[in-house]
Design an enzyme around this catalytic site. Structure first.
Site, PDB file in Angstrom:
ATOM      1  N   GLU A  91       0.800  -1.227   0.000  1.00 37.34           N
ATOM      2  CA  GLU A  91       0.000   0.000   0.000  1.00 37.34           C
ATOM      3  C   GLU A  91       0.835   1.281   0.000  1.00 37.34           C
ATOM      4  O   GLU A  91       0.421   2.286  -0.566  1.00 37.34           O
ATOM      5  CB  GLU A  91      -0.998   0.011   1.155  1.00 37.34           C
ATOM      6  CG  GLU A  91      -0.420  -0.010   2.549  1.00 37.34           C
ATOM      7  CD  GLU A  91      -1.522   0.172   3.594  1.00 37.34           C
ATOM      8  OE1 GLU A  91      -2.143   1.249   3.592  1.00 37.34           O
ATOM      9  OE2 GLU A  91      -1.766  -0.743   4.398  1.00 37.34           O
TER      10      GLU A  91
ATOM     11  N   SER B  28      -7.968   5.090   8.440  1.00 38.89           N
ATOM     12  CA  SER B  28      -8.486   4.668   9.751  1.00 38.89           C
ATOM     13  C   SER B  28      -7.413   4.936  10.787  1.00 38.89           C
ATOM     14  O   SER B  28      -7.674   5.428  11.867  1.00 38.89           O
ATOM     15  CB  SER B  28      -8.809   3.183   9.743  1.00 38.89           C
ATOM     16  OG  SER B  28      -9.471   2.821   8.576  1.00 38.89           O
TER      17      SER B  28
ATOM     18  N   SER C 176      -0.259   6.679   8.752  1.00 38.49           N
ATOM     19  CA  SER C 176       1.121   6.308   8.448  1.00 38.49           C
ATOM     20  C   SER C 176       1.876   7.557   8.041  1.00 38.49           C
ATOM     21  O   SER C 176       1.338   8.399   7.316  1.00 38.49           O
ATOM     22  CB  SER C 176       1.183   5.310   7.289  1.00 38.49           C
ATOM     23  OG  SER C 176       1.038   3.999   7.781  1.00 38.49           O
TER      24      SER C 176
ATOM     25  N   ARG D   5       8.859   4.314   6.099  1.00 39.69           N
ATOM     26  CA  ARG D   5       7.749   4.632   6.984  1.00 39.69           C
ATOM     27  C   ARG D   5       8.378   5.051   8.310  1.00 39.69           C
ATOM     28  O   ARG D   5       9.055   4.261   8.952  1.00 39.69           O
ATOM     29  CB  ARG D   5       6.863   3.407   7.184  1.00 39.69           C
ATOM     30  CG  ARG D   5       5.650   3.669   8.055  1.00 39.69           C
ATOM     31  CD  ARG D   5       4.820   2.393   8.195  1.00 39.69           C
ATOM     32  NE  ARG D   5       3.562   2.616   8.882  1.00 39.69           N
ATOM     33  CZ  ARG D   5       3.385   2.557  10.203  1.00 39.69           C
ATOM     34  NH1 ARG D   5       4.418   2.317  10.977  1.00 39.69           N
ATOM     35  NH2 ARG D   5       2.197   2.738  10.747  1.00 39.69           N
TER      36      ARG D   5
END
Lengths: 382, 791
Positions: free
Chosen positions: A150, A204, A207, A219
Site C-alpha cells: 500500500e 483509519s 502512516s 515509513r
C-alpha cells in the site's frame, strides 16, 4: 530496500503482460474502513473495437459511468474525475469510486452477477483488504487479486496524479495565513522538486512516510489515532453513524466546552513556558467534572474529538518532520475528505508550532492515491 | 477499619473530636495510624510547603529532631587509674534536621490543617509555599486555618526541583517496570551525574521537560492527550466517575473488540513493515461499524492503550530529537498505578525498540511538595547537604496498591509518608571506582532471588528478639526503655512483613537494606548504640593482648608473618555480633578467644583464595597508600587489623582507616577508633610514628551501616584518597566485602577479606561455616592511572 519489494511483487506480472493489458482497467485499495476504486474509462474506442468488445465489459463500463451512486453506499466522486487522460497510449477518463469495506461482499456479489471473471482481467489491489479478502475474491467472484504494497502504491499514485493534473483546480494546495481565520484562504501549490517530503496518510489509522524519491522512502512511524478513531469515538459519544454526520455535528460544536485550555488552568497564558491561553491543555479535560459532562452538547463532543485527533496528528507529524529534517508535509487520506476543519487545523498547527518553518500541503484526490498506484502497477509494472 | 470503612464525613466528624482530651484515649485505639505518627514532630516544625493536586494533598515541613546519640570519650589519666575502662560511653542529645512529607486525600485537608495548627508551637514561620492545581482553590482555607500567608510557586519548577532532589539523594529512586518479570520493579543505580534527563509529566495534559542542570530546564513540548483525556473521555464513555475505577475497568477489559487491529485490516500481519497482526491500527476503529454496545471495560482498556501509546510515542520522538536516553514519567496518570506504568513501558519499548527505557520514580507523588519546600528553604541551603531516606519513618512504595496487600491498603491508604534525614556529611563516590555509573553495591538483589529473600527475611525476624534484648540491656537505667524496645520490635517486624509482601517498597531489597532499616528503627526509638557496652568490654580486653600479638608476629620470619597477619585479620573478623552463628557462640562462651577463632578458620585453600598472588605482590615495591574499610570493634580491629596496618606502615605504605561515622551493630565507629588508636600508639612506636608523621590517618566513611555503599562516602574521605594517591583498597568483613562490594570493580588493587559466618550463605557460595574469602584483585591495565586524575 523498498525498491526491492516493488520489483519482487511485480515480477510475475511483468512476465505475463508484455503488452497493454486488456480492459477493464481498475485499481483498488481496500482499507480498514473504505474501499477506493479507480476506473479508467477509455474514450477512444474505435468502431472496430466496439464491435469486438464483449457484452460484459460494456455493461460494466455503462454501469459505472452512468451512475454516481452504487447500491446503498457506493459513491462516485464526480468532482474528482480526470478527463482526457492518456494512459498507456489510450485516452479516457479516470473515475473515483468508494464504498465502505464492510460492503465488500455486496461488491463481490455484483462482480459475480456481472460475470467479471469472464473478462480475464487482473485486478490490482492494495491495502490490507487485498490480503484479508483475497480468498473471498477467489471464492465469491472467481477473481484473482494481484496484491500490492500500500505504501508503494500510495507514493506512486501521489506522484502520478500530481504530474498529470494540469487543468482545473490545482491538485496540490495549501492555506495561506493559516493562523488568521479571517484571511485564511486556499491557494494552489506547485509540487515541483517535491523531495524530501513527509507524506502523512490519514485513513483509519495514520502512516507517516519520509519520501526521498519515487522509490526511496521509509515509513517513519504511524499512530492508531486516526480517522477511525474520530468516527469510532463520535459514534460512541454522539450516537451518529456516518463520517458525514460526525463532521456535520463537529462543524456546529464548540470544543472549548469539552477541552481544558491553558487559560482554564492559568487564567491566561502560561508565560513561563510560552504557552498561549487558547492552547488545549487537556483534551476532554473538562469532562472530568460531572457538571460539565452534563452541560455539553453532542456537537461539542464531536468537535472536541475532531480537534483532539487532528491536533495529535499534527504534533506527531511535526516531531517527525523535525527528526527527519523535512520541511514540507503532504497530508492525504480520506479523513480529510470534506474536512476543511481538520485541514485548516493542521495548517495552523504546522505553521504556529514550527514558527512558520513547516508547510502543510494537501491534495485534491486525498484518499485515492493507493488505488491509482495499484492501477499504474497494472499498466506499467515498476 | 476506621479509615477505610466509614464515609469521609463520619471520619472527619470523629477525628475532629480527637483533640479533646476526653476522647483522645478512645480515638487512639480506633485509629491504626494515629495522627501523631503521621504529622510527626510538629512541635519542632518550621517551613511548610503544600502541593495540592486534583485528588491528593502533599504537605511538607522541616523539623529538628532531637535524638540520642552514643558518644565515646577518653578518660583522662587521673581517672583512668581508678577504672579498668579505656573510655566512657555517654548518651547525648543531638539535634538533626529532618524533612517530613505526608500525602493524603484532599477530603482530609481541613482536618489535617486543624491538626497541624493545634500542634504547631514556637514556630516563627509566616508563609507556606504552595504549588499544584489546587493551591489556588484552597488558598483561603489554608490561610484561615494556619494563619500563614500562602506563597504560590510555579508547578513545573517545583516538580523539577523535587525530581533533582530525589534523584540525587535517594539511591534506587528510579526504576524500570516489568510486569511479567520475577520482580516487577528493577531499581536503577544512582548515576554520578543525574543530568540531562527528560521528565514526562502526565497530569491532565502532558508536559515534556528537558532538564540539563539544577537550574536549567525547558518545556520542550507536550500534548493535550493526557490523564484528563483518559478520565474525561473515560467518564463519558463508561459513566464511571473515578479515575481509579476507570483504571480498574481498563485492567479487566479487552481492547481488541473496540480497536481495529492490523489483522482486522490485513487478515494477519503487515509483513513487509514488520507490523504484527495484534498491533492497533486504529484506536476505537471498530466502534464505528458495530451496532452493538461495548462493555465498559473494553472501552476503558482501548482508551488506556490509545493514550499510553500516544504519550509514549511523543516522548520517544522528543527523546530522539534531543538525544536523551533517560526518560522519567510522572504525574497522576502514572503515580504508582501498575496498569499505566505497564502500558507506558510497553509503548516506549515498542517505539524505541528497547533503546530507551521508561523510568519511574518511587517518590514521584512528592516531587511538587519537595520542590515547593526547597524553594522556601533556600536560605537553609538544603541542596548543600546530602539527605537520606529514613526507612523507619517512610511508608515505602505502593503501600496504596489495591492488589498487593488489602490490610496494608486499608491501613495507610489514607496517609503515606516520606521522611528524609539530613546527613551531617556530604556524600560522594569513591574516586577509585572503575565505573561509578555501573557500580552496584549489593551482591544479591533479594527481590529477584526468592530463596535468598525468604531466608534473610526469616533470619532477620529470628534475630529480632536478640536485638530487642540487646537494645534493652544497653540502657539498664532507663525505665521506659522496655516500652521503647517493644515499639522497636513492632516497627521492625512490621517493616519485615511489609517487605515480605512488597519487596520493592524501599528500592532494591538487600541484606544491606534490611540491616539499615533495623538501624533506622533502633534510632527511631532512641537506641542509638545497643552494642556500646559490649564493644567497650571487648576493646578493653583486646587491648591487653595487643603487645603480645605483635611480639609473636615479630618473631616470625617475613614469609610466615605475612600469612599470620592475614590469618589474624580473618580470625578477628570471626568476632561479629551481627552474624547469628557467632552471636550465639559469643553469648554462650564469653571467653571465646582469639586463638580459638584461628582454629575455627578454614585451612587453605580457602573458598576464594588468591593469597599466593597477594604474597607475590608483597615481594614487590610497597603500595603508596592503602585505604582500609574496617569492620568490627574489639579483637577484629585491635588484634587483627592493627598489626596488619603496622606491617603496611613498616613497609612504607601510608594507611587511611575508614570507619563508620555512627554506630551500627558492633562495628567500630570513628569515635571509638580514635581512642583505640591513640592507646595503641602509646604501646607501639610504629603506630605512634605513623600518626605523628601523618602516614596513618583515620577518616569517617560517612556511613552508619554494617554494609558499605562506595557511591555514598564522606566527601573528606574521597579527598584524602585522591590526595594520597591511594593504590590499594582493603575491604573487610561479610557486610562490606560479601553482602556488598563482592563484585565491585576498583581502578586500583583491592583486597576483599571476610569470614563467612552464616551457614546458609556459606552453603550458597559452596563453602561451609567459617569459610574464608580472600579476594585480591588487580585491575586490567590502563585503569589505574586515569582514576586518580581529579575530575
Amino acid at each position: 530496500m523498498k525498491l526491492l519489494a516493488v520489483i519482487e511483487t511485480s515480477a510475475p506480472l511483468s512476465s505475463l503482460y508484455h503488452i497493454m493489458p486488456s480492459f477493464p482497467w481498475f485499481g483498488m485499495d481496500i482499507g480498514g474502513t473504505l474501499v477506493k476504486l479507480v476506473y479508467f474509462e477509455p474514450k477512444d474506442i474505435t468502431a472496430e473495437e466496439e464491435q469486438e468488445e464483449v457484452e460484459n465489459l460494456k455493461s460494466i463500463r455503462r454501469y459505472l459511468t452512468s451512475n454516481t451512486a452504487y447500491g446503498k453506499t457506493g459513491i462516485r466522486d464526480v468532482h474528482l474525475e480526470l478527463q482526457d487522460l492518456t494512459l498507456c497510449g489510450r485516452t479516457g477518463n479516470l473515475h473515483f469510486i468508494r464504498f465502505p469495506t464492510h460492503d465488500l461482499p455486496a461488491f463481490l456479489q455484483m462482480g459475480r452477477n456481472k460475470h467479471f471473471s469472464s473478462l480475464h482481467t487482473t485486478l490490482c489491489a492494495t491495502g490490507g483488504g487485498a490480503y484479508k479478502f483475497e480468498s473471498d475474491f477467489r471464492t465469491m467472484a472467481d477473481l484473482q487479486l494481484h496484491k500490492l504494497d500500500e505504501l508503494d502504491c500510495l507514493i506512486r499514485g501521489v506522484l502520478y496524479i500530481d504530474s498529470v493534473v494540469s487543468s482545473g483546480p490545482s491538485e496540490c494546495y495549501y492555506f495561506e495565513n493559516p493562523t488568521d481565520p479571517d484571511r485564511c484562504i486556499q491557494k494552489p501549490y506547485t509540487l515541483e522538486n517535491p523531495y524530501p517530503l513527509l507524506l502523512v496518510n490519514i485513513g483509519s489509522g495514520v502512516s507517516i512516510l519520509a519520501v526521498y524519491s519515487e522509490t526511496n522512502y521509509k515509513r517513519v512511524t504511524g499512530t492508531s489515532l486516526g480517522g477511525g478513531t474520530f468516527l469510532g469515538l463520535c459514534c460512541l459519544l454522539t450516537g451518529c453513524s456516518t463520517f458525514e454526520e460526525a463532521l456535520e455535528m463537529a462543524s456546529q460544536g464548540e470544543s472549548t466546552r469539552v477541552d481544558k485550555l491553558v487559560r482554564d488552568i492559568y487564567g491566561g497564558n502560561y508565560e513561563r513556558f510560552g504557552l498561549p491561553g487558547w492552547a488545549v491543555a487537556s483534551s476532554f479535560g473538562n469532562m472530568m467534572s460531572k457538571d460539565k459532562r452534563e452541560s455539553v452538547s453532542k456537537e461539542d463532543l464531536a468537535r472536541a474529538t475532531l480537534v483532539t485527533i487532528t491536533n495529535n496528528i499534527g504534533s506527531i507529524t511535526r516531531m517527525c518532520a523535525l527528526n527527519e529534517n523535512i520541511e514540507r508535509v503532504v497530508f492525504v487520506g480520506n479523513f480529510l475528505r470534506v474536512n476543511t476543519l481538520s485541514m485548516k487545523l493542521l495548517a495552523y498547527a504546522m505553521d504556529y508550532w514550527s514558527k512558520g518553518q513547516l508547510k502543510a500541503l494537501f491534495l485534491q484526490h486525498e484518499g485515492y492515491f493507493g488505488a491509482v498506484g495499484a492501477l499504474l502497477e497494472l499498466l506499467h509494472p515498476a | 477499619l476506621f479509615w477505610s470503612g466509614s464515609t469521609v464525613a463520619a471520619t472527619m466528624a470523629e477525628w475532629s473530636g480527637l483533640h479533646s482530651s476526653t476522647s483522645r484515649h478512645t480515638m487512639d485505639k480506633s485509629i491504626t495510624l494515629p495522627p501523631d505518627e503521621i504529622f510527626r514532630n510538629l512541635e519542632n516544625a518550621k517551613r511548610f510547603a503544600i502541593d495540592i493536586g486534583g485528588s491528593l494533598t502533599k504537605l511538607a515541613y522541616y523539623s529538628t529532631v532531637q535524638h540520642k546519640v552514643a558518644k565515646v570519650r577518653s578518660f583522662d589519666h587521673a581517672t583512668k587509674a581508678t577504672s579498668d575502662e579505656l573510655y566512657e560511653i555517654s548518651v547525648q542529645e543531638e539535634v538533626t534536621a529532618r524533612l517530613h512529607f505526608i500525602k493524603f486525600e484532599n477530603a482530609y485537608i481541613e482536618t489535617c490543617l486543624d491538626f497541624v495548627r493545634d500542634h504547631l508551637v514556637n514556630t516563627d514561620t509566616k508563609v507556606i509555599k504552595a504549588t499544584g492545581g489546587g493551591a489556588h482553590k484552597f488558598k483561603e482555607l489554608i490561610e484561615r486555618k494556619l494563619g500563614l500567608r500562602v506563597d504560590k510557586e510555579d508547578e513545573m519548577t517545583c516538580l523539577i526541583k523535587g525530581c533533582n532532589f530525589v534523584l540525587r539523594n535517594i539511591p534506587h529512586e528510579a526504576f524500570v517496570y516489568a510486569k511479567h518479570a520475577d520482580s516487577e520493579f528493577r531499581f536503577q543505580t544512582t548515576q554520578p551525574d543525574i543530568f540531562p534527563y527528560l521528565l514526562v509529566n502526565i497530569g491532565s495534559g502532558v508536559s515534556i521537560v528537558k532538564v540539563e542542570s539544577e537550574d536549567k530546564f525547558e518545556r520542550i513540548g507536550g500534548s493535550s492527550i493526557g490523564g484528563g483525556t483518559f478520565w474525561g473521555l473515560g467518564a463519558l464513555l463508561t459513566k464511571t466517575k473515578r479515575f481509579d475505577e476507570l483504571l480498574q475497568l481498563a485492567s479487566k477489559g479487552q481492547h481488541t473488540s473496540v480497536d481495529m487491529l492490523v489483522k482486522d485490516i490485513y487478515g494477519g500481519s503487515y509483513g513487509s513493515l514488520g507490523l504484527t497482526g495484534d498491533l492497533i491500527a486504529s484506536s476505537f476503529g471498530k466502534s464505528a461499524t458495530a451496532d452493538k454496545g461495548f462493555p465498559k471495560e473494553d472501552m476503558a482498556k482501548s482508551l488506556l492503550h490509545m493514550i499510553s501509546n500516544d504519550i509514549g510515542q511523543l516522548a520517544c520522538l522528543y527523546a530522539k530529537l534531543h538525544n536523551l536516553s533517560r526518560v522519567y514519567f510522572g504525574g497522576f496518570f502514572i503515580r504508582g498505578h501498575p496498569v499505566t506504568m505497564h502500558t507506558i513501558t510497553y509503548s516506549i519499548n515498542f517505539f524505541t525498540k528497547g533503546e530507551v527505557q521508561a523510568l519511574f520514580l518511587r517518590h514521584e507523588g512528592y516531587l511538587g511538595a519537595i520542590g515547593a519546600f526547597l524553594k522556601g528553604a533556600e536560605e537553609d541551603n538544603p541542596n548543600q547537604y546530602s539527605w537520606g531516606e529514613n526507612y523507619a519513618g517512610s511508608s515505602g512504595l505502593m503501600s496504596v496498591s489495591p492488589d498487593m496487600n488489602p490490610m496494608q491498603r486499608a491501613r495507610s491508604g489514607t496517609f503515606d509518608m516520606l521522611e528524609m534525614d539530613r546527613l551531617e556529611r556530604k556524600l560522594v563516590n569513591l574516586p577509585l571506582l572503575q565505573d561509578a555509573s555501573s557500580y552496584i553495591p549489593d551482591t544479591v538483589d533479594l527481590a529477584e532471588d526468592a530463596l535468598a529473600r525468604e531466608y534473610w527475611l526469616y533470619c532477620f525476624e529470628e534475630a529480632l528478639d536478640g536485638v530487642v534484648k540487646r537494645a534493652l540491656a544497653s540502657q539498664p537505667d532507663m525505665p521506659e526503655a522496655a516500652e521503647r524496645a517493644e515499639k522497636f520490635r513492632q516497627k521492625y517486624r512490621h517493616k519485615l512483613q511489609t517487605l515480605r509482601h512488597q519487596p520493592f517498597a524501599y528500592g532494591s531489597l538487600t541484606v544491606r537494606s534490611l540491616l539499615d532499616t533495623r538501624e533506622h528503627c533502633l534510632n527511631e526509638f532512641n537506641f542509638p548504640d545497643p552494642y556500646s557496652k559490649i564493644k567497650q568490654r571487648e576493646n578493653d580486653m583486646a587491648l591487653k593482648y595487643y603487645q603480645k600479638v605483635v611480639k609473636s608476629l615479630e618473631e616470625l620470619s617475613w614469609e610466615e608473618r605475612q600469612f599470620a597477619l592475614i590469618r589474624g585479620v580473618l580470625a578477628g573478623n570471626v568476632f561479629d555480633w551481627g552474624a547469628k552463628a557467632v552471636s550465639d557462640v559469643l553469648e554462650s562462651e564469653p571467653e571465646f578467644g582469639f586463638e580459638q577463632a584461628k582454629r575455627k578458620l578454614e585451612e587453605r585453600p580457602w573458598l576464594v583464595d588468591s593469597y599466593d598472588q597477594w604474597f607475590e605482590r608483597l615481594k614487590g615495591p610497597p603500595h603508596k597508600c592503602a585505604l582500609f574499610f574496617v569492620d568490627n570493634s574489639g579483637l577484629d580491629i585491635i588484634l587483627g587489623v592493627m598489626p596488619f596496618v603496622r606491617e603496611l606502615l613498616s613497609r612504607g605504605t601510608e594507611v587511611v582507616l575508614a570507619s563508620n561515622s555512627a554506630p551500627a551493630l558492633n562495628d567500630v565507629t570513628n569515635g571509638e577508633l580514635q581512642i583505640l588508636t591513640e592507646s595503641i600508639a602509646a604501646m607501639d612506636p610504629v603506630i605512634q610514628a605513623g600518626l605523628r608523621e601523618d602516614r596513618l590517618t583515620l577518616v569517617q566513611s560517612g556511613s552508619s551501616s554494617p554494609c558499605l555503599d562506595l557511591s555514598r562516602l564522606d566527601k573528606v574521605l574521597a579527598m584524602v584518597v585522591r590526595e594520597r594517591k591511594t593504590d590499594l583498597v582493603i575491604i573487610e568483613g561479610m557486610g562490606r566485602a560479601i553482602h556488598t562490594n563482592y563484585y565491585a570493580m576498583l581502578s586500583c588493587e583491592s583486597l576483599k577479606m571476610a569470614v563467612i559466618k552464616n551457614s546458609w550463605l556459606a552453603d550458597r557460595l559452596g563453602g561451609k561455616l567459617f569459610s574464608v574469602v580472600f579476594k585480591y584483585e588487580v585491575p586490567a591495565a590502563g585503569h589505574d592511572s586515569e582514576a586518580l586524575t581529579p575530575p
